[in-house]
Design a protein around this motif. Structure first.
Motif, PDB file in Angstrom:
ATOM      1  N   UNK A  45       0.848  -1.199   0.000  1.00 37.98           N
ATOM      2  CA  UNK A  45       0.000   0.000   0.000  1.00 37.98           C
ATOM      3  C   UNK A  45       0.885   1.251   0.000  1.00 37.98           C
ATOM      4  N   UNK A  46       0.832   2.010  -1.096  1.00 36.10           N
ATOM      5  CA  UNK A  46       1.629   3.236  -1.189  1.00 36.10           C
ATOM      6  C   UNK A  46       0.809   4.483  -0.873  1.00 36.10           C
ATOM      7  N   UNK A  47      -0.486   4.315  -0.623  1.00 40.28           N
ATOM      8  CA  UNK A  47      -1.362   5.482  -0.463  1.00 40.28           C
ATOM      9  C   UNK A  47      -1.249   6.112   0.912  1.00 40.28           C
ATOM     10  N   UNK A  48      -0.915   5.303   1.926  1.00 35.09           N
ATOM     11  CA  UNK A  48      -0.902   5.791   3.300  1.00 35.09           C
ATOM     12  C   UNK A  48       0.513   6.107   3.782  1.00 35.09           C
ATOM     13  N   UNK A  49       0.641   7.117   4.610  1.00 37.13           N
ATOM     14  CA  UNK A  49       1.905   7.388   5.278  1.00 37.13           C
ATOM     15  C   UNK A  49       2.070   6.387   6.428  1.00 37.13           C
ATOM     16  N   UNK A  50       3.298   6.161   6.898  1.00 37.72           N
ATOM     17  CA  UNK A  50       3.482   5.292   8.064  1.00 37.72           C
ATOM     18  C   UNK A  50       2.676   5.764   9.276  1.00 37.72           C
ATOM     19  N   UNK A  74       5.534   2.869  -1.003  1.00 40.16           N
ATOM     20  CA  UNK A  74       5.851   4.270  -1.246  1.00 40.16           C
ATOM     21  C   UNK A  74       7.230   4.620  -0.707  1.00 40.16           C
ATOM     22  N   UNK A  75       7.532   4.178   0.517  1.00 36.93           N
ATOM     23  CA  UNK A  75       8.847   4.410   1.105  1.00 36.93           C
ATOM     24  C   UNK A  75       9.931   3.687   0.307  1.00 36.93           C
ATOM     25  N   UNK A  76       9.645   2.443  -0.089  1.00 35.36           N
ATOM     26  CA  UNK A  76      10.627   1.674  -0.853  1.00 35.36           C
ATOM     27  C   UNK A  76      10.896   2.322  -2.210  1.00 35.36           C
ATOM     28  N   UNK A  77       9.843   2.856  -2.828  1.00 37.75           N
ATOM     29  CA  UNK A  77      10.010   3.546  -4.111  1.00 37.75           C
ATOM     30  C   UNK A  77      10.899   4.767  -3.945  1.00 37.75           C
ATOM     31  N   UNK A  78      10.641   5.549  -2.906  1.00 36.02           N
ATOM     32  CA  UNK A  78      11.443   6.743  -2.647  1.00 36.02           C
ATOM     33  C   UNK A  78      12.897   6.366  -2.357  1.00 36.02           C
ATOM     34  N   UNK A  92       7.517  13.246 -11.753  1.00 33.76           N
ATOM     35  CA  UNK A  92       6.077  13.415 -11.950  1.00 33.76           C
ATOM     36  C   UNK A  92       5.420  12.201 -11.304  1.00 33.76           C
ATOM     37  N   UNK A  93       4.430  12.432 -10.469  1.00 29.32           N
ATOM     38  CA  UNK A  93       3.869  11.361  -9.653  1.00 29.32           C
ATOM     39  C   UNK A  93       2.359  11.240  -9.844  1.00 29.32           C
ATOM     40  N   UNK A  94       1.914  10.043 -10.158  1.00 28.32           N
ATOM     41  CA  UNK A  94       0.501   9.676 -10.040  1.00 28.32           C
ATOM     42  C   UNK A  94       0.414   8.838  -8.770  1.00 28.32           C
ATOM     43  N   UNK A  95      -0.258   9.350  -7.751  1.00 21.97           N
ATOM     44  CA  UNK A  95      -0.314   8.626  -6.492  1.00 21.97           C
ATOM     45  C   UNK A  95      -0.921   9.463  -5.386  1.00 21.97           C
ATOM     46  N   UNK A  96      -1.041   8.858  -4.234  1.00 22.48           N
ATOM     47  CA  UNK A  96      -1.647   9.500  -3.079  1.00 22.48           C
ATOM     48  C   UNK A  96      -0.566  10.079  -2.151  1.00 22.48           C
ATOM     49  N   UNK A  97      -1.015  10.604  -1.023  1.00 20.01           N
ATOM     50  CA  UNK A  97      -0.124  11.347  -0.120  1.00 20.01           C
ATOM     51  C   UNK A  97       1.021  10.501   0.422  1.00 20.01           C
ATOM     52  N   UNK A  98       0.783   9.203   0.655  1.00 20.32           N
ATOM     53  CA  UNK A  98       1.833   8.354   1.198  1.00 20.32           C
ATOM     54  C   UNK A  98       3.048   8.307   0.287  1.00 20.32           C
ATOM     55  N   UNK A  99       2.818   8.165  -1.008  1.00 21.43           N
ATOM     56  CA  UNK A  99       3.900   8.119  -1.986  1.00 21.43           C
ATOM     57  C   UNK A  99       4.547   9.494  -2.150  1.00 21.43           C
ATOM     58  N   UNK A 189      12.192  -5.864  -0.803  1.00 20.48           N
ATOM     59  CA  UNK A 189      12.778  -6.711   0.231  1.00 20.48           C
ATOM     60  C   UNK A 189      14.206  -6.276   0.560  1.00 20.48           C
ATOM     61  N   UNK A 190      14.965  -5.919  -0.473  1.00 15.67           N
ATOM     62  CA  UNK A 190      16.330  -5.427  -0.251  1.00 15.67           C
ATOM     63  C   UNK A 190      16.309  -4.159   0.607  1.00 15.67           C
ATOM     64  N   UNK A 191      15.374  -3.260   0.291  1.00 19.52           N
ATOM     65  CA  UNK A 191      15.289  -2.011   1.040  1.00 19.52           C
ATOM     66  C   UNK A 191      14.780  -2.258   2.458  1.00 19.52           C
ATOM     67  N   UNK A 192      13.873  -3.219   2.610  1.00 17.23           N
ATOM     68  CA  UNK A 192      13.351  -3.555   3.939  1.00 17.23           C
ATOM     69  C   UNK A 192      14.455  -4.137   4.820  1.00 17.23           C
ATOM     70  N   UNK A 193      15.294  -4.985   4.238  1.00 17.08           N
ATOM     71  CA  UNK A 193      16.418  -5.552   4.996  1.00 17.08           C
ATOM     72  C   UNK A 193      17.367  -4.456   5.448  1.00 17.08           C
TER      73      UNK A 193
END
Length: 256
Positions: A45-50, A74-78, A92-99, A189-193
């Motif tokens: 889910x990229x729409x919500x902030x943590x 969203x965090x992983x994308x950033x 240029x972003x198509x997305x919600x506030x979280x992203x 997964x790489x970014x989460x690790x």
């Protein structure tokens, strides 16, 4: 049964089902906290902030965690695009506030004409004009990034379009495939690790969906725990050549 130093955990279908609590999930998280075992909720889910995820867990499911326990696509994308090139910081972003907030916090500015990156995720107010700008930017050389490939999302009305459906339209218009970030891709997964500070042989991925959670673990050489409280069924898993490392009916069955 192997002992793990950290846990990567899916949310919907694993910790809750939509608005419905899964009581065993709260007990599972409580045990992790009692034992001081690090864990990270890894969600497509990229729409919500943590902050919003933490608020939802607290107010609706009596699960109390911090923003440091939440890692969205969203965090992983950033994180991913920020690491590509320090000199490129327009999107240029198509997305919600979280992203958008995740990108802003990494120093990105938002540009419609000639962005370095065109990043597409789930957008509840998507319009033809947004698709048009994204298509033109990508055709002019902007790098095309997609938050996750989920084609549908379950809600109280049924299966509605997910981020993958939005991204597919841009792929069709540009004749280019996006670089996908979320599960089951190894990137998230790489970014989460990196975020949790552990290696792939020290953690386990916990989830209810073979096609996202479990495949993400398999593709990243991370052990997996499938819990049958959400999407995947026994019949589906029987047909898979590569099985989850562990399978349980309820998180109450798991022994730390």
């Amino acid at each position: 049964m192997k002992s793990y130093k950290g846990y990567l955990i899916d949310l919907d279908g694993t910790i809750y089902r939509g608005k419905e609590p899964i009581p065993a999930a709260k007990r599972f998280i409580d045990k992790l906290q009692e034992k001081g075992i690090p864990f990270l909720f890894v969600t497509n889910n990229s729409t919500q902030t943590p902050e919003k995820v933490v608020q939802n867990l607290s107010e609706n499911f009596d699960i109390h965690v911090s923003v440091d326990n939440v890692y969205t696509s969203g965090l992983a994308t950033a994180d991913y695009v920020a690491d590509l090139d320090e000199q490129k910081r327009s999107a240029y972003v198509i997305g919600e506030s979280g992203l958008k907030k995740a990108l802003f916090d990494k120093g990105f500015t938002f540009e419609e004409e000639q962005p370095d990156y065109t990043i597409v995720g789930l957008d509840y107010d998507v319009t033809y004009h947004k698709f048009e700008l994204a298509t033109l930017a990508i055709r002019n050389g902007s790098r095309f990034i997609g938050t996750n490939a989920d084609t549908n999302l379950p809600n109280e009305r049924g299966l509605v379009p997910g981020a993958g459906s939005v991204i597919s339209l841009v792929e069709c218009a540009t004749q280019q495939r996006a670089t996908y970030i979320g599960k089951p891709e190894p990137i998230i997964m790489e970014k989460a690790l990196k975020r949790i500070g552990l290696s792939n042989n020290e953690v386990i991925m916990v989830g209810d969906n073979y096609m996202t959670d479990i495949l993400a673990g398999i593709r990243s050489n991370i052990d997996t725990l499938l819990v049958y409280t959400g999407v995947s069924t026994h019949k589906l898993i029987e047909q898979k050549e590569i099985k989850p490392t562990y399978e349980i009916e309820s998180l109450d069955e798991w022994k730390f």
